[in-house]
Design a protein around this motif. Structure first.
Motif, PDB file in Angstrom:
ATOM      1  N   HIS A   6       0.561  -1.321  -0.266  1.00 17.30           N
ATOM      2  CA  HIS A   6       0.042  -0.104   0.158  1.00 17.30           C
ATOM      3  C   HIS A   6       0.951   0.915  -0.031  1.00 17.30           C
ATOM      4  CE1 HIS A   6      -3.921   2.323   1.181  1.00 17.30           C
ATOM      5  NE2 HIS A   6      -2.812   3.147   1.428  1.00 17.30           N
ATOM      6  N   GLY A   7       1.808   1.061   0.461  1.00 18.35           N
ATOM      7  CA  GLY A   7       3.045   2.519   0.157  1.00 18.35           C
ATOM      8  C   GLY A   7       3.804   2.993  -0.633  1.00 18.35           C
ATOM      9  N   PHE A   8       4.213   1.448  -0.954  1.00 17.52           N
ATOM     10  CA  PHE A   8       5.043   1.524  -2.524  1.00 17.52           C
ATOM     11  C   PHE A   8       4.291   1.877  -3.984  1.00 17.52           C
ATOM     12  CE2 PHE A   8       7.919  -1.260  -0.812  1.00 17.52           C
ATOM     13  CZ  PHE A   8       9.341  -0.097  -0.071  1.00 17.52           C
ATOM     14  N   TYR A   9       2.780   1.945  -3.300  1.00 16.15           N
ATOM     15  CA  TYR A   9       2.042   1.959  -4.471  1.00 16.15           C
ATOM     16  C   TYR A   9       1.227   3.038  -4.477  1.00 16.15           C
ATOM     17  CZ  TYR A   9       1.160  -1.873  -7.302  1.00 16.15           C
ATOM     18  OH  TYR A   9       1.471  -3.128  -7.945  1.00 16.15           O
ATOM     19  N   GLY A  10       1.671   3.425  -2.756  1.00 13.38           N
ATOM     20  CA  GLY A  10       1.297   5.230  -2.781  1.00 13.38           C
ATOM     21  C   GLY A  10       1.987   5.646  -3.020  1.00 13.38           C
ATOM     22  N   LEU A  11       3.221   5.557  -3.028  1.00 15.69           N
ATOM     23  CA  LEU A  11       4.052   6.246  -3.410  1.00 15.69           C
ATOM     24  C   LEU A  11       4.784   6.551  -5.020  1.00 15.69           C
ATOM     25  CD1 LEU A  11       6.576   8.178  -2.486  1.00 15.69           C
ATOM     26  CD2 LEU A  11       8.019   6.202  -2.673  1.00 15.69           C
TER      27      LEU A  11
END
Length: 83
Positions: A57-62
């Motif tokens: 979730h964090g990597f896709y958000g970034l």
């Protein structure tokens, strides 16, 4: 289009899993009396769902943030996650 849908579905799932982990931690400490919740905190099933979902979730958000900024090299930074 997949990252947009992934973030839309993984956000509420993360909120539910983190809430369940916090509530089961209270049950384990004795503040909430529930044997089922205290057993849930000791199980690794939630942790095995929570940790990878948190990082993806964090990597896709970034990645989406970089796309919105107009940086075209986001595949260079996140290609190892997507392949």
């Amino acid at each position: 289009m997949f990252p947009y849908y992934f973030l839309r579905f993984s956000g509420p799932i993360l909120m539910f899993l983190v809430g369940a982990k916090i509530l089961s931690g209270y049950a384990l400490s004795g503040n909430v009396v529930s044997e089922t919740l205290s057993k849930l905190h000791r199980e690794d099933f939630i942790d095995h769902l929570l940790i990878p979902l948190f990082f993806f979730h964090g990597f896709y958000g970034l990645r989406l943030f970089l796309i919105e900024l107009g940086i075209d090299r986001e595949r260079f930074f996140f290609g190892y996650l997507l392949s």
